[in-house]
Design an enzyme around this catalytic site. Structure first.
Site, PDB file in Angstrom:
ATOM      1  N   THR A 170      -4.367  42.641  25.846  1.00  0.00           N
ATOM      2  CA  THR A 170      -3.963  42.894  26.485  1.00  0.00           C
ATOM      3  C   THR A 170      -4.394  44.438  27.536  1.00  0.00           C
ATOM      4  O   THR A 170      -4.730  45.042  27.046  1.00  0.00           O
ATOM      5  CB  THR A 170      -2.423  43.114  27.329  1.00  0.00           C
ATOM      6  OG1 THR A 170      -2.463  41.044  26.645  1.00  0.00           O
ATOM      7  CG2 THR A 170      -2.400  42.611  28.485  1.00  0.00           C
ATOM      8  N   ASP A 201       2.133  35.477  29.098  1.00  0.00           N
ATOM      9  CA  ASP A 201       2.800  35.735  29.523  1.00  0.00           C
ATOM     10  C   ASP A 201       2.274  37.114  30.100  1.00  0.00           C
ATOM     11  O   ASP A 201       2.871  36.934  31.573  1.00  0.00           O
ATOM     12  CB  ASP A 201       3.617  36.822  28.825  1.00  0.00           C
ATOM     13  CG  ASP A 201       2.599  38.194  27.725  1.00  0.00           C
ATOM     14  OD1 ASP A 201       1.998  38.218  27.177  1.00  0.00           O
ATOM     15  OD2 ASP A 201       3.031  40.117  28.483  1.00  0.00           O
ATOM     16  N   GLY A 223       2.920  37.470  23.442  1.00  0.00           N
ATOM     17  CA  GLY A 223       3.650  37.313  24.761  1.00  0.00           C
ATOM     18  C   GLY A 223       4.476  35.582  25.116  1.00  0.00           C
ATOM     19  O   GLY A 223       5.478  36.017  25.704  1.00  0.00           O
TER      20      GLY A 223
HETATM   21  N1  ASP Z   1       0.227  39.401  25.527  1.00  0.00           N
HETATM   22  C1  ASP Z   1      -1.419  38.726  25.298  1.00  0.00           C
HETATM   23  C2  ASP Z   1      -0.825  37.416  24.632  1.00  0.00           C
HETATM   24  O1  ASP Z   1      -0.202  37.191  24.317  1.00  0.00           O
HETATM   25  C3  ASP Z   1      -1.404  38.620  24.569  1.00  0.00           C
HETATM   26  C4  ASP Z   1      -1.273  40.678  23.837  1.00  0.00           C
HETATM   27  O2  ASP Z   1      -0.913  41.592  25.682  1.00  0.00           O
HETATM   28  O3  ASP Z   1      -1.628  41.476  22.545  1.00  0.00           O
HETATM   29  O4  ASP Z   1      -1.446  36.628  25.609  1.00  0.00           O
END
Ligand code: ASP
Length: 299
Positions: A170, A201, A223
């Site tokens: 992210t 998330d 997430g």
């Molecule tokens: N939080 C992100 C998601 O689940 C992915 C990540 O941060 O690695 O979409």
């Protein structure tokens, strides 16, 4: 009179990051901070600065956001992003949106031009078009490395359910501006091989992103796990409860590890310009700027 405090923290994802990958992509963190910290010095609003930092990440092919995003199970690209203004405690997010490089800007348009908090799917793409954003084919957002990873996982017959514990990366930024206003923004291509239409998330206020008059937070990691504990809100509420930013970030990450599977990370800045960064994964791309320390990107 004392100079007003300013501060900026960015993250480029937490997860199973190899030593080589960290070394290769670390300079980009410094470059993004070098480009955006001067905006805060000049007096640009925190909301605009976090948007710009995230846009630079979205344009960088090494990070899982915008160009360089993970492929869904069906091979498509779908993006999540949020932006939140701490001074008004108003924010907005877009989920599973295709066809644009900068979902963080679309989230800002949603915040500024509509009463809505979350817009998803092809309707979000339609809104982007109405806002005058350039629409691009998925091919323009796919980089060879991400395509190869997707192909390898398909060849190994992995399914979306195998991805629950993996985190794709992210990007995010939190800032305190000269007026003492805080803002946060987060953007992602989501988890590789996740189902088309899955929203993570990074699209949800309180989960991946939060900002209020006391602190601003951006999270990364699995997430589903982050959403289940509303991790960004947990982190911000810890500051309201008296924790320092570093303590709050560590508390939120610890809670995630205790309550839900997989790994995560969080960055935070409080209203005094004190920063915090924590993760329970192998590593997290991260760095910050304060007038005292300048640009700092951990080795
Ligand atoms: N939080 C992100 C998601 O689940 C992915 C990540 O941060 O690695 O979409």
């Amino acid at each position: 009179m004392d100079e007003p405090t300013i501060a900026l923290v960015v993250q480029g994802g937490a997860g199973p990051i190899s030593v080589e990958s960290y070394k290769k992509n670390r300079p980009a963190i410094g470059e993004i901070l070098q480009k955006t910290a001067p905006m805060l010095v000049e007096g640009v609003a925190a909301l605009r600065v976090v948007e710009e930092a995230v846009r630079l990440f979205e344009e960088h092919p090494s990070f899982n956001a915008g160009i360089g995003s993970s492929l869904r199970y069906d091979g498509s690209i779908q993006l999540d992003a949020t932006i939140m203004d701490g001074s008004t405690e108003q924010g907005a997010g877009v989920g599973a949106v295709s066809g644009i490089v900068h979902p963080v800007t679309l989230a800002r348009y949603l915040l500024e031009r509509t009463p809505h908090v979350l817009l998803a799917g092809r309707w979000a793409t339609q809104f982007a078009q109405e806002c005058g954003m350039e629409l691009v084919p998925d091919e323009q957002l796919i980089v060879p490395e991400r395509r190869k990873l997707w192909e390898r996982k398909h060849a190994a017959k992995e399914t979306p359910n195998d991805q629950v514990l993996s985190s794709g990366g992210t990007v995010g930024a939190v800032a305190l501006d000269k007026e003492g206003k805080l803002a946060a923004a987060t953007s992602t291509g989501g988890l590789v091989l996740s189902l088309a239409g899955r929203v993570g998330d990074s699209a949800i206020l309180g989960a991946g992103t939060w900002a209020d008059p006391h602190s601003a937070v951006s999270c990364t990691g699995v997430g589903e796990s982050i959403m289940r504990i509303l991790m960004a809100k947990v982190c911000a509420d810890a500051v309201i409860g008296g924790a320092g930013p570093q303590e709050a970030a560590e508390l939120a990450v610890r809670l995630q590890g205790e309550k839900t599977p997989g790994t995560s990370g969080a960055i935070i800045v409080d209203k005094s310009g004190v920063v915090g960064m924590a993760y329970n994964s192998d590593n997290m791309y991260r760095g910050y700027f304060t007038p005292e320390d300048g640009v700092v990107v951990p080795e």
